[in-house]
Design an enzyme around this catalytic site. Structure first.
Site, PDB file in Angstrom:
ATOM      1  N   ASP A  37       0.859  -1.200   0.000  1.00 46.38           N
ATOM      2  CA  ASP A  37       0.000   0.000   0.000  1.00 46.38           C
ATOM      3  C   ASP A  37       0.895   1.251   0.000  1.00 46.38           C
ATOM      4  O   ASP A  37       1.889   1.312   0.732  1.00 46.38           O
ATOM      5  CB  ASP A  37      -0.893  -0.022   1.254  1.00 46.38           C
ATOM      6  CG  ASP A  37      -2.078   0.928   1.151  1.00 46.38           C
ATOM      7  OD1 ASP A  37      -3.214   0.436   1.148  1.00 46.38           O
ATOM      8  OD2 ASP A  37      -1.849   2.159   1.077  1.00 46.38           O
ATOM      9  N   ILE A  38       0.532   2.248  -0.811  1.00 48.04           N
ATOM     10  CA  ILE A  38       1.362   3.472  -0.857  1.00 48.04           C
ATOM     11  C   ILE A  38       1.096   4.417   0.312  1.00 48.04           C
ATOM     12  O   ILE A  38       1.866   5.345   0.522  1.00 48.04           O
ATOM     13  CB  ILE A  38       1.218   4.306  -2.163  1.00 48.04           C
ATOM     14  CG1 ILE A  38      -0.224   4.474  -2.573  1.00 48.04           C
ATOM     15  CG2 ILE A  38       2.094   3.806  -3.256  1.00 48.04           C
ATOM     16  CD1 ILE A  38      -0.384   5.594  -3.593  1.00 48.04           C
ATOM     17  N   GLN A 101     -14.519   2.209   1.886  1.00 55.39           N
ATOM     18  CA  GLN A 101     -13.897   1.783   0.621  1.00 55.39           C
ATOM     19  C   GLN A 101     -13.642   2.994  -0.269  1.00 55.39           C
ATOM     20  O   GLN A 101     -14.521   3.845  -0.440  1.00 55.39           O
ATOM     21  CB  GLN A 101     -14.819   0.788  -0.106  1.00 55.39           C
ATOM     22  CG  GLN A 101     -14.179   0.200  -1.354  1.00 55.39           C
ATOM     23  CD  GLN A 101     -15.048  -0.869  -2.030  1.00 55.39           C
ATOM     24  OE1 GLN A 101     -16.222  -1.020  -1.712  1.00 55.39           O
ATOM     25  NE2 GLN A 101     -14.449  -1.604  -2.948  1.00 55.39           N
ATOM     26  N   HIS A 107     -10.476  -5.700  -2.698  1.00 51.84           N
ATOM     27  CA  HIS A 107      -9.121  -5.912  -2.204  1.00 51.84           C
ATOM     28  C   HIS A 107      -9.160  -6.244  -0.717  1.00 51.84           C
ATOM     29  O   HIS A 107     -10.056  -5.807   0.008  1.00 51.84           O
ATOM     30  CB  HIS A 107      -8.238  -4.689  -2.448  1.00 51.84           C
ATOM     31  CG  HIS A 107      -8.827  -3.411  -1.943  1.00 51.84           C
ATOM     32  ND1 HIS A 107      -9.803  -2.716  -2.635  1.00 51.84           N
ATOM     33  CD2 HIS A 107      -8.611  -2.701  -0.813  1.00 51.84           C
ATOM     34  CE1 HIS A 107     -10.147  -1.640  -1.965  1.00 51.84           C
ATOM     35  NE2 HIS A 107      -9.449  -1.608  -0.833  1.00 51.84           N
ATOM     36  N   HIS A 109      -6.878  -6.005   2.759  1.00 47.87           N
ATOM     37  CA  HIS A 109      -5.728  -5.377   3.411  1.00 47.87           C
ATOM     38  C   HIS A 109      -5.065  -6.377   4.349  1.00 47.87           C
ATOM     39  O   HIS A 109      -5.755  -7.074   5.099  1.00 47.87           O
ATOM     40  CB  HIS A 109      -6.177  -4.201   4.288  1.00 47.87           C
ATOM     41  CG  HIS A 109      -6.789  -3.057   3.558  1.00 47.87           C
ATOM     42  ND1 HIS A 109      -6.099  -1.888   3.298  1.00 47.87           N
ATOM     43  CD2 HIS A 109      -8.037  -2.862   3.056  1.00 47.87           C
ATOM     44  CE1 HIS A 109      -6.908  -1.033   2.664  1.00 47.87           C
ATOM     45  NE2 HIS A 109      -8.084  -1.598   2.521  1.00 47.87           N
TER      46      HIS A 109
HETATM   47  P1  AMP Z   1      -9.950   1.010   0.708  1.00 51.38           P
HETATM   48  O1  AMP Z   1     -10.261   2.183   1.581  1.00 51.38           O
HETATM   49  O2  AMP Z   1     -10.215  -0.297   1.383  1.00 51.38           O
HETATM   50  O3  AMP Z   1     -10.621   1.134  -0.639  1.00 51.38           O
HETATM   51  O4  AMP Z   1      -8.391   1.035   0.488  1.00 51.38           O
HETATM   52  C1  AMP Z   1      -7.738   1.458  -0.657  1.00 51.38           C
HETATM   53  C2  AMP Z   1      -6.259   1.407  -0.358  1.00 51.38           C
HETATM   54  O5  AMP Z   1      -5.559   1.526  -1.579  1.00 51.38           O
HETATM   55  C3  AMP Z   1      -5.755   2.526   0.569  1.00 51.38           C
HETATM   56  O6  AMP Z   1      -5.129   1.945   1.708  1.00 51.38           O
HETATM   57  C4  AMP Z   1      -4.771   3.285  -0.316  1.00 51.38           C
HETATM   58  O7  AMP Z   1      -3.681   3.767   0.406  1.00 51.38           O
HETATM   59  C5  AMP Z   1      -4.368   2.231  -1.323  1.00 51.38           C
HETATM   60  N1  AMP Z   1      -3.897   2.747  -2.611  1.00 51.38           N
HETATM   61  C6  AMP Z   1      -4.484   3.692  -3.384  1.00 51.38           C
HETATM   62  N2  AMP Z   1      -3.754   3.877  -4.512  1.00 51.38           N
HETATM   63  C7  AMP Z   1      -2.703   3.022  -4.449  1.00 51.38           C
HETATM   64  C8  AMP Z   1      -1.592   2.741  -5.304  1.00 51.38           C
HETATM   65  N3  AMP Z   1      -1.411   3.373  -6.464  1.00 51.38           N
HETATM   66  N4  AMP Z   1      -0.701   1.797  -4.912  1.00 51.38           N
HETATM   67  C9  AMP Z   1      -0.854   1.156  -3.735  1.00 51.38           C
HETATM   68  N5  AMP Z   1      -1.890   1.368  -2.887  1.00 51.38           N
HETATM   69  C10 AMP Z   1      -2.793   2.296  -3.230  1.00 51.38           C
END
Ligand code: AMP
Length: 146
Positions: A37-38, A101, A107, A109
């Site tokens: 995760d970034i 979300q 996805h 985590h």
């Molecule tokens: P959610 O709130 O469950 O939809 O989580 C989405 C996750 O995606 C968050 O923890 C973000 O930090 C992560 N995220 C968004 N863009 C990227 C990316 N380009 N690379 C890696 N993680 C990302």
């Protein structure tokens, strides 16, 4: 975005799968991809996605895609434990904006947790962006345990 809707081919995880934006891969097989995760909630925060399912959330995902995602989640969680020695592992999955979300490609985590640190999920916008080189070094450390 509610629980109902249409899969957006331009969502950020679709772009990662298409190779249009970079990510730091921890593991991949024919059906799943796991990357860091970034905006990590802790060191080693990883995300697992299906490579082929167009499910936005758990209500839509095919049984086989869900099983593949969860098998990869356990595999990578095991490697993260071996590499980073956390006290706990937070496995989380959000459905719909009201549940937190933000990316509408299902996805899971994997968030390593250490005793004494707050276990709650922060609002994503508050998370710090990780240093790209640090993520690459961390991925190497975890991949050594796969
Ligand atoms: P959610 O709130 O469950 O939809 O989580 C989405 C996750 O995606 C968050 O923890 C973000 O930090 C992560 N995220 C968004 N863009 C990227 C990316 N380009 N690379 C890696 N993680 C990302």
């Amino acid at each position: 975005m509610s629980l109902d809707g249409v899969y957006d081919e331009g969502n950020v995880f679709a772009l990662i799968l298409a190779g249009k934006i970079p990510s730091v891969t921890l593991y991949e097989d024919a059906d799943t991809l796991c990357f860091l995760d970034i905006q990590p909630q802790s060191k080693g925060h990883a995300l697992v996605i299906s490579k082929w399912s167009k499910a936005r959330n758990i209500l839509e995902i095919e049984d086989d895609a869900l099983a593949q995602v969860m098998a990869t989640t356990r595999k990578v969680a095991t490697a993260i434990r071996a590499a980073l020695d956390p006290d706990g592992l937070h496995i989380a999955q959000f459905n719909g904006a009201a549940a937190g979300q933000t990316v509408f490609h299902l996805h899971v985590h994997i968030v390593p947790r250490w005793a004494g640190q707050a276990p709650g999920f922060a609002a994503h916008a508050q998370g710090q962006f990780a240093d790209a080189d640090a993520l690459k070094a961390l991925a190497q450390e975890i991949r050594a345990h796969l």
